[in-house]
Design an enzyme around this catalytic site. Sequence first.
Site, PDB file in Angstrom:
ATOM      1  CD  GLU A  39      -1.679  -2.445   1.334  1.00  0.00           C
ATOM      2  OE1 GLU A  39      -0.552  -2.652   1.853  1.00  0.00           O
ATOM      3  OE2 GLU A  39      -2.451  -3.367   1.027  1.00  0.00           O
TER       4      GLU A  39
ATOM      5  CG  HIS B  40     -11.239  -7.885   5.910  1.00  0.00           C
ATOM      6  ND1 HIS B  40     -10.297  -8.531   6.662  1.00  0.00           N
ATOM      7  CD2 HIS B  40     -10.934  -8.152   4.616  1.00  0.00           C
ATOM      8  CE1 HIS B  40      -9.467  -9.188   5.867  1.00  0.00           C
ATOM      9  NE2 HIS B  40      -9.830  -8.965   4.617  1.00  0.00           N
TER      10      HIS B  40
END
Lengths: 334, 381
Positions: free
Chosen positions: A65, A134
């Site tokens: 990321e 998540h």
Amino acid sequence: MTTVALKPATMAQALTRALRDAMAADPTVHVLGEDVGTLGGVFRVTDGLAAEFGEDRCTDTPLAEAGILGTAVGMAMYGLRPVVEMQFDAFAYPAFEQLISHVARMRNRTRGRMPLPITVRVPYGGGIGGVEHHSDSSEAYYMATPGLHVVTPATVADAYGLLRAAIASDDPVVVLEPKRLYWSKDSWNPEEPQSVEPIGRAVVRRPGRSATLITYGPSVPVCLEAAEAARAEGWDLEVVDLRSLVPFDDETVCASVRRTGRAVVVHESGSFGGPGGEIAARVTERCFHHLEAPVLRVAGFDLPYPPPMLERHHLPGVDRILDAVARLQWEADN
Amino acid sequence: MTVMEQRGAYRPTPPPAWQPRTDPAPLLPDAEPYRVLGTDAAAQADPELLRRLYAQLVRGRRYNVQATALTKQGRLAVYPSSTGQEACEVAAALALQERDWLFPSYRDTLAAVARGVDPVEALTLLRGDWHTGYDPYEHRVAPLCTPLATQLPHAVGLAHAARLKGDDVVALAMVGDGGTSEGDFHEALNFAAVWQAPVVFLVQNNGFAISVPLAKQTAAPSLAHKAVGYGMPGRLVDGNDAAAVHEVLTDAVRHAREGGGPTLVEAVTYRIEAHTNADDATRYRGDAEVETWREHDPIQLLERELTARGLLDEDAKQSARDAAETMAADLRARMNQDAVLDPMDLFAHVYAEPTPQLREQRDLLRAELEAEHADQEGTHR
């Protein structure tokens, strides 16, 4: 006059359409991220873009990321408009240094010479039964970083409009996409998608006179449901959808609270140090003499996001919102 | 007989044949840092280039000395000197074409200046009047980067974007030995190799990350060896040998420009001064070590070579010193002028358009400044 039939569309489809339209309109718009190419994203939001625009415009990156956002910085320096996808809310954290130390402040540190038109798409929030990491609601971190715009759609039309506005912005914009609304449907005209007004405007989703529910993103439908349920109690609740957390639309919010005299801020994110504290403070500072009761917060609990089998106890639901509204009445009566 | 053999029937399917993706041998750095000065290779070096390098080294050293002096006078908040590392700085700048980009770290002021950035504007970060004084697009020098290694992915992204647009632009990204431990170093090298981006990574291994020596920083045989793991060539060079650094970097830049992908260059050098003026280097290293490196000074190495070959006479040396002195005098004079700052600039560049919240805060500051001004007027009357 021709009437175009409105068709049901999902928020995910509107986001895809926004990316496609932006890429078609401007060859400098590039999409990059993990799984965005061949797979079309784990939520299929980038579906078909690599096939239509080529892998140079919609690029599957290595799984990193900070690297995704860091290379997007360099791409933006060279005149491109990168749109990066952070696959899930908590997966964005490795990119925070790039976001905070560079993306948010490159314009500032170069005295306006090097603006970075980067869009960071972050699927966020719970309610989809996701396992750990998540389902985070990380908006407070983004809101606390000067130099970033932060938007979050709650409707199909806004998903299209806000993402188009984000990509068109000359400043970095974090687009928080409520995961559990990805498959929510709305009557929408996909033939002539309308852009919403510039980033920074809240909207009254439901007018009312008893109290204002100030909310955004995944909590907007919950608040609308609560407002319907509240009618049985004789309460007429107004629902304000912020749409943009930065800049914050004090005007729309405060106009509503001055009309109703009571306010509850509703969001999934934890309450302590969360967006609700900031919003309640702003409302109190501006509307104190119009308030009949303290501004209350209905938020997620102050704990790491719970496992999916317990998340329904954590997420602010209709009952918890109505209880808060009842407390507002109590405060007013005593 | 094993149990499996007794049972007889079970034979696992062999996995598909494994193949290495890349032959690692051509990517490996040489065992010794590459050297030119004092070797037979020196005869191949372009005399004009060596003289240019020399003049820039002398100028760079003078800049380091002057900037360090300015910290003592309180004109600079801090200055991380690159004394002893001038060969890396100068060679980095001179290996690039005008259209290329440089991504410096906070110690690489000299490389920025050698690329044409105004010596005063290159110091605004360290002086404290603004974060970046220069226009990054004017000389294609990214802002001096303080977080470690975070500018490396920027270099990769820019080089990648340039290639997508069809421009043969190369990005040179500079980082120190300590920076190679950061995650962004890894991600940048990995992206660059996967994308075959036209990037050159230059690690100036100056021995210490503030106080931590290389042995505590990495267990790799050399920092150049790290390249193999990413699938790019690693080159090891004597960082005090300006001719060698220039040659290796020029090769790597050409390789990148021709579509060959990234290279990792480790330049072995030494930080003669402390990390900054706020650091006490005697706490972590001995004088003897510093003296050994002083003997291997980049300016002296080049001067000896040029003098031995009759390429540098006393006049040429004097003229290099004079030019450096002129630069230093100008730097001193301009840095001794107080910066004129407009506090309202605080709000000018946060967003393209200030948010309503920032407009309110801007009005507050303006009112404070007007009140302050009125007070001063009152005092003066």
